[in-house]
Design a protein around this motif. Sequence first.
Motif, mmCIF file in Angstrom:
data_model
loop_
_atom_site.group_PDB
_atom_site.id
_atom_site.type_symbol
_atom_site.label_atom_id
_atom_site.label_comp_id
_atom_site.label_asym_id
_atom_site.label_seq_id
_atom_site.Cartn_x
_atom_site.Cartn_y
_atom_site.Cartn_z
ATOM 1 N N PHE A 14 5.034 -7.361 6.451
ATOM 2 C CA PHE A 14 3.918 -7.710 5.824
ATOM 3 C C PHE A 14 4.113 -8.760 4.326
ATOM 4 N N ASP A 15 3.110 -8.049 4.145
ATOM 5 C CA ASP A 15 2.508 -9.051 2.509
ATOM 6 C C ASP A 15 3.053 -7.589 1.449
ATOM 7 N N SER A 16 4.151 -8.018 1.428
ATOM 8 C CA SER A 16 5.242 -6.795 -0.053
ATOM 9 C C SER A 16 3.914 -6.236 -0.959
ATOM 10 N N ARG A 17 3.387 -7.867 -1.848
ATOM 11 C CA ARG A 17 2.344 -7.499 -2.691
ATOM 12 C C ARG A 17 1.135 -6.871 -2.798
ATOM 13 N N GLN A 18 0.750 -7.468 -1.339
ATOM 14 C CA GLN A 18 -0.465 -6.781 -0.480
ATOM 15 C C GLN A 18 -0.069 -4.856 0.054
ATOM 16 N N CYS A 19 1.114 -4.844 -0.792
ATOM 17 C CA CYS A 19 0.774 -3.200 -0.093
ATOM 18 C C CYS A 19 0.930 -2.504 -1.777
ATOM 19 N N LEU A 20 1.861 -3.044 -2.708
ATOM 20 C CA LEU A 20 1.769 -2.618 -3.872
ATOM 21 C C LEU A 20 0.482 -2.272 -4.454
ATOM 22 N N GLU A 21 -0.562 -3.382 -4.118
ATOM 23 C CA GLU A 21 -0.936 -3.487 -4.689
ATOM 24 C C GLU A 21 -2.457 -2.543 -4.175
ATOM 25 N N HIS A 22 -2.557 -2.717 -2.933
ATOM 26 C CA HIS A 22 -3.026 -1.281 -2.849
ATOM 27 C C HIS A 22 -2.825 0.250 -2.897
ATOM 28 N N TYR A 23 -1.255 0.696 -2.436
ATOM 29 C CA TYR A 23 -0.865 1.828 -2.788
ATOM 30 C C TYR A 23 -0.266 1.848 -3.832
ATOM 31 N N PHE A 24 0.386 1.101 -4.904
ATOM 32 C CA PHE A 24 1.304 1.254 -5.899
ATOM 33 C C PHE A 24 0.571 1.188 -6.951
ATOM 34 N N SER A 25 -0.868 0.142 -7.585
ATOM 35 C CA SER A 25 -0.499 -0.293 -8.193
ATOM 36 C C SER A 25 -1.229 0.543 -9.734
ATOM 37 N N ASP A 26 -2.255 -0.274 -10.935
ATOM 38 C CA ASP A 26 -3.074 0.235 -11.846
ATOM 39 C C ASP A 26 -4.643 0.230 -11.803
ATOM 40 N N LYS A 27 -4.582 -0.448 -10.625
ATOM 41 C CA LYS A 27 -6.488 -0.463 -10.419
ATOM 42 C C LYS A 27 -6.832 1.208 -10.834
ATOM 43 N N PRO A 28 -8.260 1.191 -11.857
ATOM 44 C CA PRO A 28 -8.678 2.289 -11.221
ATOM 45 C C PRO A 28 -8.810 2.508 -9.724
ATOM 46 N N ASP A 29 -9.448 1.640 -9.371
ATOM 47 C CA ASP A 29 -9.563 2.776 -7.588
ATOM 48 C C ASP A 29 -8.848 2.332 -6.674
ATOM 49 N N GLY A 64 8.642 -2.017 2.055
ATOM 50 C CA GLY A 64 7.975 -2.574 0.408
ATOM 51 C C GLY A 64 9.250 -2.998 -0.165
ATOM 52 N N SER A 65 8.614 -3.008 -1.301
ATOM 53 C CA SER A 65 8.969 -3.635 -2.679
ATOM 54 C C SER A 65 8.351 -3.055 -3.995
ATOM 55 N N ASN A 86 13.321 -7.592 5.149
ATOM 56 C CA ASN A 86 12.600 -8.856 5.086
ATOM 57 C C ASN A 86 12.046 -9.759 3.959
ATOM 58 N N ASN A 87 12.374 -10.861 4.403
ATOM 59 C CA ASN A 87 12.758 -12.376 2.917
ATOM 60 C C ASN A 87 11.374 -11.888 1.877
ATOM 61 N N ARG A 88 10.319 -11.644 2.446
ATOM 62 C CA ARG A 88 8.842 -11.633 1.302
ATOM 63 C C ARG A 88 9.177 -9.851 0.078
ATOM 64 N N CYS A 89 9.641 -9.112 0.646
ATOM 65 C CA CYS A 89 9.964 -7.750 0.446
ATOM 66 C C CYS A 89 11.137 -8.016 -1.000
ATOM 67 N N ILE A 90 12.145 -8.783 -0.571
ATOM 68 C CA ILE A 90 13.420 -9.385 -1.002
ATOM 69 C C ILE A 90 12.767 -10.340 -2.368
#
Length: 261
Positions: A14-29, A64-65, A86-90
């Motif tokens: 999967f898109d590792s950056r998208q995973c981080l944005e969904h579940y681990f980010s500092d976004k207000p929502d 993920g990452s 996978n390579n994207r997570c690496i």
Amino acid sequence: MDSSPHKVYHVHGFDSRQCLEHYFSDKPDMAFEDDVLKFPIENLRQLFAVGHITGDILVDLSLGSFIHHLYSACEFFKNIIVLKANNRCIMELKRWVDERTGAFYWGHTSTHFKDKEENSEQFEDKEGKLRSAIQHVVKYDLEKENMTDPLVLPPADCVITAWLLDAVSKDQEDDYIRYLRKISRLLKPGGHIIIIGNLGTTYFTVGKDKFHAFPCNEDFVRKALAGEGFIIDYCKVKERTAVSDLTDYNAVIIIAAHKEK
């Protein structure tokens, strides 16, 4: 409701950056702050502070990452080996380790980690210490007898696996136990395993894709560990507080155990 089969993390990636944005980010929502950031950080700090889990080598085998679950570990282990499917997570992880432009921002996790007497500079030292401790980032294949073939890893004092077993267990109980057994082979006799996972999950979403998850419960995880010769030392369960349809888990579990010699 999408009736198509859900994807499987270690098969489809999967898109590792998208995973981080969904579940681990500092976004207000970002809905999962208490469940997937604060809860693991606080419990792992308590767990490692007792002093029973320490040594030379820790292996991290997680989805993920993300890196926040390793803040406490880097105080008790000289070398951390991170395995990724996978390579994207690496690439995502190495971008942070090497402090490259575009690396994911983890500064918001400092408020969950630092003690009252600590300051932001000390936390920056913590990030640097973790970067230094991550000695290797290695690709793995769970279906291989030696998952890091052709590399042979040295026996680990501790293995952390976060949100992985629920995501890769396609055939539910049998897969979970088979993969747990394979992961436990990374440990030296008497070594420790720490599992972080969700309970009651059937799916999680990354971008436009839904991924399969195995809806285990606390009793199942305890029995699976006991069946593989582990003695449970620590277990905490947090009921879900997040309001989001990105995933349907009921609770988060952190459980630590040691392998009988």
